[in-house]
Motif scaffolding. Sequence first.
Motif, PDB file in Angstrom:
ATOM      1  N   TYR A  31      -3.554  24.601  48.615  1.00 15.10           N
ATOM      2  CA  TYR A  31      -3.866  25.073  50.161  1.00 15.10           C
ATOM      3  C   TYR A  31      -4.447  26.331  50.192  1.00 15.10           C
ATOM      4  O   TYR A  31      -4.099  27.161  49.325  1.00 15.10           O
ATOM      5  CB  TYR A  31      -2.471  25.125  50.771  1.00 15.10           C
ATOM      6  CG  TYR A  31      -2.071  23.671  51.131  1.00 15.10           C
ATOM      7  CD1 TYR A  31      -1.206  23.193  50.172  1.00 15.10           C
ATOM      8  CD2 TYR A  31      -2.039  23.040  52.091  1.00 15.10           C
ATOM      9  CE1 TYR A  31      -0.556  21.941  50.346  1.00 15.10           C
ATOM     10  CE2 TYR A  31      -1.196  21.688  52.350  1.00 15.10           C
ATOM     11  CZ  TYR A  31      -0.562  21.140  51.426  1.00 15.10           C
ATOM     12  OH  TYR A  31      -0.130  19.977  51.490  1.00 15.10           O
ATOM     13  N   TYR A  35      -7.315  33.962  57.492  1.00 17.34           N
ATOM     14  CA  TYR A  35      -6.513  34.500  58.826  1.00 17.34           C
ATOM     15  C   TYR A  35      -7.648  35.669  59.138  1.00 17.34           C
ATOM     16  O   TYR A  35      -8.252  36.243  58.462  1.00 17.34           O
ATOM     17  CB  TYR A  35      -5.384  35.044  58.323  1.00 17.34           C
ATOM     18  CG  TYR A  35      -4.280  34.178  58.040  1.00 17.34           C
ATOM     19  CD1 TYR A  35      -3.906  33.276  57.254  1.00 17.34           C
ATOM     20  CD2 TYR A  35      -3.369  33.825  59.274  1.00 17.34           C
ATOM     21  CE1 TYR A  35      -2.951  32.571  57.114  1.00 17.34           C
ATOM     22  CE2 TYR A  35      -2.125  32.754  59.271  1.00 17.34           C
ATOM     23  CZ  TYR A  35      -2.083  32.334  58.140  1.00 17.34           C
ATOM     24  OH  TYR A  35      -1.337  31.180  57.871  1.00 17.34           O
ATOM     25  N   TYR A  48      -8.052  26.240  57.842  1.00 13.98           N
ATOM     26  CA  TYR A  48      -7.340  26.102  56.611  1.00 13.98           C
ATOM     27  C   TYR A  48      -7.697  24.633  55.750  1.00 13.98           C
ATOM     28  O   TYR A  48      -8.534  24.015  56.222  1.00 13.98           O
ATOM     29  CB  TYR A  48      -5.878  26.098  56.747  1.00 13.98           C
ATOM     30  CG  TYR A  48      -5.386  24.849  57.664  1.00 13.98           C
ATOM     31  CD1 TYR A  48      -5.249  24.744  58.706  1.00 13.98           C
ATOM     32  CD2 TYR A  48      -4.574  23.717  56.736  1.00 13.98           C
ATOM     33  CE1 TYR A  48      -4.615  23.794  59.446  1.00 13.98           C
ATOM     34  CE2 TYR A  48      -4.338  22.542  57.395  1.00 13.98           C
ATOM     35  CZ  TYR A  48      -4.080  22.672  58.670  1.00 13.98           C
ATOM     36  OH  TYR A  48      -3.775  21.566  59.622  1.00 13.98           O
ATOM     37  N   THR A  97       3.276  22.975  51.138  1.00 17.42           N
ATOM     38  CA  THR A  97       3.376  23.232  52.412  1.00 17.42           C
ATOM     39  C   THR A  97       4.562  24.121  52.937  1.00 17.42           C
ATOM     40  O   THR A  97       4.664  24.363  54.368  1.00 17.42           O
ATOM     41  CB  THR A  97       3.446  22.092  53.250  1.00 17.42           C
ATOM     42  OG1 THR A  97       4.788  21.292  53.029  1.00 17.42           O
ATOM     43  CG2 THR A  97       2.349  21.086  52.774  1.00 17.42           C
ATOM     44  N   ASN A  98       5.324  24.766  52.120  1.00 21.19           N
ATOM     45  CA  ASN A  98       6.294  25.458  52.532  1.00 21.19           C
ATOM     46  C   ASN A  98       5.987  26.843  52.941  1.00 21.19           C
ATOM     47  O   ASN A  98       6.746  27.628  53.269  1.00 21.19           O
ATOM     48  CB  ASN A  98       7.262  25.805  51.419  1.00 21.19           C
ATOM     49  CG  ASN A  98       6.786  26.236  50.287  1.00 21.19           C
ATOM     50  OD1 ASN A  98       5.657  26.793  50.259  1.00 21.19           O
ATOM     51  ND2 ASN A  98       7.480  26.214  49.298  1.00 21.19           N
ATOM     52  N   GLU A  99       4.754  27.346  52.878  1.00 19.91           N
ATOM     53  CA  GLU A  99       4.160  28.329  53.428  1.00 19.91           C
ATOM     54  C   GLU A  99       4.413  29.654  52.830  1.00 19.91           C
ATOM     55  O   GLU A  99       4.618  30.564  53.473  1.00 19.91           O
ATOM     56  CB  GLU A  99       4.324  28.420  55.010  1.00 19.91           C
ATOM     57  CG  GLU A  99       3.768  27.380  55.830  1.00 19.91           C
ATOM     58  CD  GLU A  99       2.271  27.315  55.670  1.00 19.91           C
ATOM     59  OE1 GLU A  99       1.847  26.187  56.104  1.00 19.91           O
ATOM     60  OE2 GLU A  99       1.609  28.140  55.456  1.00 19.91           O
ATOM     61  N   LYS A 100       4.794  29.591  51.649  1.00 17.73           N
ATOM     62  CA  LYS A 100       4.939  30.918  50.654  1.00 17.73           C
ATOM     63  C   LYS A 100       3.493  31.217  50.612  1.00 17.73           C
ATOM     64  O   LYS A 100       2.948  30.798  49.398  1.00 17.73           O
ATOM     65  CB  LYS A 100       5.838  30.630  49.659  1.00 17.73           C
ATOM     66  CG  LYS A 100       7.308  30.449  49.776  1.00 17.73           C
ATOM     67  CD  LYS A 100       8.211  30.118  48.634  1.00 17.73           C
ATOM     68  CE  LYS A 100       9.703  29.890  49.073  1.00 17.73           C
ATOM     69  NZ  LYS A 100      10.470  29.911  47.893  1.00 17.73           N
ATOM     70  N   LEU A 101       2.887  32.129  51.215  1.00 24.13           N
ATOM     71  CA  LEU A 101       1.391  32.457  51.159  1.00 24.13           C
ATOM     72  C   LEU A 101       1.370  33.711  50.037  1.00 24.13           C
ATOM     73  O   LEU A 101       2.026  34.397  50.132  1.00 24.13           O
ATOM     74  CB  LEU A 101       1.075  32.797  52.633  1.00 24.13           C
ATOM     75  CG  LEU A 101       1.016  31.719  53.562  1.00 24.13           C
ATOM     76  CD1 LEU A 101       0.485  32.152  54.928  1.00 24.13           C
ATOM     77  CD2 LEU A 101       0.161  30.303  53.125  1.00 24.13           C
ATOM     78  N   PHE A 103      -1.687  36.331  49.583  1.00 28.63           N
ATOM     79  CA  PHE A 103      -2.812  36.984  50.293  1.00 28.63           C
ATOM     80  C   PHE A 103      -3.982  37.587  49.196  1.00 28.63           C
ATOM     81  O   PHE A 103      -3.347  38.291  48.144  1.00 28.63           O
ATOM     82  CB  PHE A 103      -2.558  37.659  51.390  1.00 28.63           C
ATOM     83  CG  PHE A 103      -1.901  37.100  52.440  1.00 28.63           C
ATOM     84  CD1 PHE A 103      -0.487  36.758  52.567  1.00 28.63           C
ATOM     85  CD2 PHE A 103      -2.691  36.664  53.611  1.00 28.63           C
ATOM     86  CE1 PHE A 103       0.044  35.939  53.430  1.00 28.63           C
ATOM     87  CE2 PHE A 103      -2.060  36.142  54.680  1.00 28.63           C
ATOM     88  CZ  PHE A 103      -0.878  35.805  54.715  1.00 28.63           C
TER      89      PHE A 103
ATOM     90  N   TYR B  36       7.203  39.712  55.401  1.00 26.23           N
ATOM     91  CA  TYR B  36       5.954  40.082  54.549  1.00 26.23           C
ATOM     92  C   TYR B  36       5.738  41.555  54.534  1.00 26.23           C
ATOM     93  O   TYR B  36       5.980  42.213  55.880  1.00 26.23           O
ATOM     94  CB  TYR B  36       4.560  39.421  54.949  1.00 26.23           C
ATOM     95  CG  TYR B  36       4.622  38.065  54.535  1.00 26.23           C
ATOM     96  CD1 TYR B  36       5.173  36.786  55.341  1.00 26.23           C
ATOM     97  CD2 TYR B  36       3.725  37.459  53.387  1.00 26.23           C
ATOM     98  CE1 TYR B  36       4.891  35.619  54.955  1.00 26.23           C
ATOM     99  CE2 TYR B  36       3.496  36.340  52.857  1.00 26.23           C
ATOM    100  CZ  TYR B  36       4.210  35.337  53.767  1.00 26.23           C
ATOM    101  OH  TYR B  36       3.975  34.034  53.305  1.00 26.23           O
ATOM    102  N   PRO B  44      -0.855  40.858  52.907  1.00 26.60           N
ATOM    103  CA  PRO B  44       0.733  40.893  53.017  1.00 26.60           C
ATOM    104  C   PRO B  44       1.139  40.260  51.678  1.00 26.60           C
ATOM    105  O   PRO B  44       0.512  39.506  51.217  1.00 26.60           O
ATOM    106  CB  PRO B  44       0.879  40.083  54.316  1.00 26.60           C
ATOM    107  CG  PRO B  44      -0.415  40.113  54.970  1.00 26.60           C
ATOM    108  CD  PRO B  44      -1.652  40.141  53.963  1.00 26.60           C
ATOM    109  N   TYR B  49      12.654  35.288  52.199  1.00 27.82           N
ATOM    110  CA  TYR B  49      12.374  33.776  52.820  1.00 27.82           C
ATOM    111  C   TYR B  49      13.653  32.903  53.050  1.00 27.82           C
ATOM    112  O   TYR B  49      14.338  33.298  51.946  1.00 27.82           O
ATOM    113  CB  TYR B  49      11.169  33.053  51.979  1.00 27.82           C
ATOM    114  CG  TYR B  49      10.854  31.725  52.239  1.00 27.82           C
ATOM    115  CD1 TYR B  49      11.785  30.365  51.856  1.00 27.82           C
ATOM    116  CD2 TYR B  49       9.680  31.175  52.633  1.00 27.82           C
ATOM    117  CE1 TYR B  49      11.428  29.245  52.472  1.00 27.82           C
ATOM    118  CE2 TYR B  49       9.293  30.105  53.201  1.00 27.82           C
ATOM    119  CZ  TYR B  49      10.077  29.322  53.028  1.00 27.82           C
ATOM    120  OH  TYR B  49       9.769  27.796  53.144  1.00 27.82           O
ATOM    121  N   GLU B  94       7.564  22.842  61.063  1.00 28.47           N
ATOM    122  CA  GLU B  94       7.307  21.614  60.283  1.00 28.47           C
ATOM    123  C   GLU B  94       7.899  20.347  60.678  1.00 28.47           C
ATOM    124  O   GLU B  94       9.070  20.272  60.859  1.00 28.47           O
ATOM    125  CB  GLU B  94       7.376  21.626  58.884  1.00 28.47           C
ATOM    126  CG  GLU B  94       6.383  22.470  58.016  1.00 28.47           C
ATOM    127  CD  GLU B  94       6.379  22.333  56.429  1.00 28.47           C
ATOM    128  OE1 GLU B  94       7.539  22.486  55.907  1.00 28.47           O
ATOM    129  OE2 GLU B  94       5.454  22.106  55.945  1.00 28.47           O
TER     130      GLU B  94
END
Lengths: 112, 113
Positions: A31, A35, A48, A97-101, A103, B36, B44, B49, B94
């Motif tokens: 993914y 932003y 995305y 998809t657990n959105e631990k991004l 950057f 973050y 960030p 979490y 989700e």
Amino acid sequence: DAGITQSPRHKVTETGTPVTLRCHQTENHRYMYWYRQDPGHGLRLIHYSYGVKDTDKGEVSDGYSVSRSKTEDFLLTLESATSSQTSVYFCATAVGTNEKLFFGSGTQLSVL
Amino acid sequence: QKEVEQDPGPLSVPEGAIVSLNCTYSNSAFQYFMWYRQYSRKGPELLMYTYSSGNKEDGRFTAQVDKSSKYISLFIRDSQPSDSATYLCATLFESGSARQLTFGSGTQLTVLP
């Protein structure tokens, strides 16, 4: 920085010109996200991608397009830059998809 | 009304103080909650979490979620000058193919030596 490189780091351009920002990752994350960050608005999702050639719009996608021809690269294009697109742009990646991004360091774009 | 509200600060505290950063959210469907940290001119980075009400601790940091009041907090104990940064809360919903990640606007924190 999870192996994310954004280029350029800074860019100044004129209204009406096309601009392409590049995001390159070395972690093979599926993914990828673009932003923009503006004072008072926080981070807002532009577009995305959930795989090569698979992209979708975010909440502020008007005036932007994206392409992902390889897993490692995600391009953001401003077809005709406007002053309202002056912002800091961040690329992010995620394994799932657990959105631990994770950057990148951002691109400061100024449209004059 | 924004879906995630966060006091932008700035917040300035002396070294060693306990810092409390807070967010409120409006959508009770949000399931996951994140904090973050963003240093100046950097992207960030994920700090905490959690996906449930209650507390989660990691070293000097404690994330607290109260789903009944839609309130998210981050506590920093024994704050250090290196904690000076902008802190952004984020919430995630989700369901099937639908996914919504919403960030607060960030709180700028300065810890004075």
